[in-house]
Design a protein around this motif. Structure first.
Motif, PDB file in Angstrom:
ATOM      1  N   LYS A  18       0.833  -1.210   0.000  1.00 11.11           N
ATOM      2  CA  LYS A  18       0.000   0.000   0.000  1.00 11.11           C
ATOM      3  C   LYS A  18       0.866   1.257   0.000  1.00 11.11           C
ATOM      4  O   LYS A  18       0.554   2.243  -0.688  1.00 11.11           O
ATOM      5  N   ILE A  19       1.955   1.221   0.751  1.00 12.50           N
ATOM      6  CA  ILE A  19       2.873   2.354   0.772  1.00 12.50           C
ATOM      7  C   ILE A  19       3.530   2.537  -0.590  1.00 12.50           C
ATOM      8  O   ILE A  19       3.651   3.667  -1.086  1.00 12.50           O
ATOM      9  N   CYS A  20       3.936   1.449  -1.218  1.00 16.00           N
ATOM     10  CA  CYS A  20       4.531   1.522  -2.560  1.00 16.00           C
ATOM     11  C   CYS A  20       3.569   2.168  -3.555  1.00 16.00           C
ATOM     12  O   CYS A  20       3.974   2.991  -4.385  1.00 16.00           O
ATOM     13  N   THR A  21       2.305   1.797  -3.474  1.00 13.49           N
ATOM     14  CA  THR A  21       1.293   2.345  -4.378  1.00 13.49           C
ATOM     15  C   THR A  21       1.238   3.868  -4.283  1.00 13.49           C
ATOM     16  O   THR A  21       1.228   4.578  -5.301  1.00 13.49           O
ATOM     17  N   GLU A  22       1.209   4.385  -3.062  1.00 13.33           N
ATOM     18  CA  GLU A  22       1.106   5.831  -2.866  1.00 13.33           C
ATOM     19  C   GLU A  22       2.401   6.546  -3.234  1.00 13.33           C
ATOM     20  O   GLU A  22       2.374   7.660  -3.767  1.00 13.33           O
ATOM     21  N   LEU A  23       3.537   5.915  -2.968  1.00 14.53           N
ATOM     22  CA  LEU A  23       4.818   6.534  -3.310  1.00 14.53           C
ATOM     23  C   LEU A  23       4.987   6.669  -4.822  1.00 14.53           C
ATOM     24  O   LEU A  23       5.520   7.669  -5.311  1.00 14.53           O
ATOM     25  N   LYS A  25       2.515   7.052  -6.923  1.00 15.53           N
ATOM     26  CA  LYS A  25       1.627   8.153  -7.308  1.00 15.53           C
ATOM     27  C   LYS A  25       2.285   9.510  -7.075  1.00 15.53           C
ATOM     28  O   LYS A  25       2.038  10.470  -7.804  1.00 15.53           O
ATOM     29  N   LYS A  26       3.132   9.565  -6.052  1.00 14.83           N
ATOM     30  CA  LYS A  26       3.786  10.820  -5.699  1.00 14.83           C
ATOM     31  C   LYS A  26       5.136  10.991  -6.400  1.00 14.83           C
ATOM     32  O   LYS A  26       5.918  11.871  -6.072  1.00 14.83           O
ATOM     33  N   ASP A 213      -5.297   3.158   5.324  1.00 14.48           N
ATOM     34  CA  ASP A 213      -5.020   4.409   4.608  1.00 14.48           C
ATOM     35  C   ASP A 213      -4.419   5.468   5.533  1.00 14.48           C
ATOM     36  O   ASP A 213      -3.571   6.265   5.113  1.00 14.48           O
ATOM     37  N   VAL A 216      -0.685   4.576   5.971  1.00  9.71           N
ATOM     38  CA  VAL A 216       0.085   4.944   4.777  1.00  9.71           C
ATOM     39  C   VAL A 216       0.335   6.449   4.737  1.00  9.71           C
ATOM     40  O   VAL A 216       1.459   6.900   4.473  1.00  9.71           O
ATOM     41  N   ASP A 217      -0.699   7.230   5.019  1.00  5.26           N
ATOM     42  CA  ASP A 217      -0.570   8.693   5.011  1.00  5.26           C
ATOM     43  C   ASP A 217       0.528   9.161   5.967  1.00  5.26           C
ATOM     44  O   ASP A 217       1.326  10.049   5.641  1.00  5.26           O
ATOM     45  N   ILE A 220       4.163   8.289   4.833  1.00  9.18           N
ATOM     46  CA  ILE A 220       4.614   9.155   3.736  1.00  9.18           C
ATOM     47  C   ILE A 220       4.837  10.588   4.219  1.00  9.18           C
ATOM     48  O   ILE A 220       5.759  11.266   3.762  1.00  9.18           O
TER      49      ILE A 220
END
Length: 305
Positions: A18-23, A25-26, A213, A216-217, A220
């Motif tokens: 989940k962290i990889c997914t958001e990273l 995106k950023k 979520d 994860v927030d 990051i």
């Protein structure tokens, strides 16, 4: 602009993926690694460079890249119950892997190290678990997490760190086939598969449940929030939820008469624990997702999967 490079260990796991997914995106450059002892290949996110590696193998560490800006260390065995079945394996996956990774960080002069610790380091406490409280782990898992924390801190003249003591993380993407890790996911899987919930221990026990979520927030945010630097932070909501409350919410969501079976508690189980957020609130004013909405989202996802 050169992308910051982040090594994410446990990239095939629930939280790591989940962290990889958001990273991604950023627009960070991500190198993920895992040994698939608990993670799944289907969790590997497109867009990352992936390395299969056993971090407890000192020689294998040479596979890791040299130029990294941050390490997010989430790899490890994550079940207190399972740690009693094979304490040596837990030692390897939770302390030896961290030991090797810290030495790699020192050698390569990597300046930022984020570590996924656990509420299990506290043991049983009366009231809120505060970072300054004396830790007396009840499981080998908790013991090895605390040992890893100490090694990070004792070497922190070489790098900046954030240690997240994570409480009960739950939500979509969690492994519903693992019946020894994740209280909410265990109960949810049981009610969906068997229309009954097997509870190991008293329904008066309580936990601090935090939605994936939100976790994860916060991880990051640590990339840019300088107030979080070189701190141990309880990653929980500060709210305690009894097992009996969890069961009632799940039974209402399932809308059928579901039997609850009480069995003997597992070794090393904490009766009750929830987070003191005083340090967290100094660096972040985040509002957390409420339990009922979090359970609803998790239930809806689980029904489809």
């Amino acid at each position: 602009m050169i992308k910051k490079k982040i090594l994410v260990t446990g990239a095939a796991g629930f939280i790591g993926s989940k962290i990889c997914t958001e990273l991604i995106k950023k627009n960070y450059s991500i190198i993920g690694c895992d040994d698939f002892s608990t993670g799944s290949k289907k969790n590997i996110i497109k867009g990352i460079k992936f390395i299969k590696i056993d971090l407890s193998n000192k020689k294998a560490i040479n596979k890791l890249p040299k130029n990294i800006d941050y390490i997010f260390h989430l790899a490890g065995q994550s079940s207190g119950e399972k740690s009693f079945e094979d304490p040596l394996d837990d030692l390897k996956r939770n302390f030896i892997s961290t030991y090797n990774l810290i030495n790699y960080a020192k050698e390569k002069k990597i300046k930022n190290f984020f570590y996924a610790s656990s509420m299990s380091v506290y043991g049983d406490l009366v009231g809120k678990a505060r970072v300054k409280d004396f830790c007396k782990p009840l499981s080998y898992y908790g013991l090895h997490k605390k040992l890893s924390e100490d090694y990070i801190i004792n070497n922190s003249n070489n790098f900046n760190f954030i240690i997240f003591r994570m409480f009960n993380v739950y939500g979509p993407g969690q492994d519903l086939f693992n019946d020894k890790q994740g209280m909410v996911s265990i109960y949810l899987a049981s009610i969906l598969k068997k229309n009954k919930i097997i509870v190991k221990g008293s329904i008066k026990r309580y936990r601090d449940l935090i939605y994936i979520d939100d976790v994860v927030d916060i991880w990051i945010e640590g990339l840019k929030n300088k107030k979080m630097k070189n701190k141990i932070i309880n990653l929980g909501t500060g709210q305690k939820t009894k097992v009996s409350q969890m069961l009632e919410i799940l039974k209402k969501l399932h809308a059928t008469k579901s039997k609850v079976i009480i069995k003997k508690n597992t070794p090393g189980d904490q009766h009750g624990i929830y987070a003191d957020k005083s340090i967290f609130e100094l660096v972040n004013k985040k509002n957390f997702l409420c339990i009922k909405e979090g359970f609803q989202r998790f239930y809806n996802w689980a029904k489809k999967n």
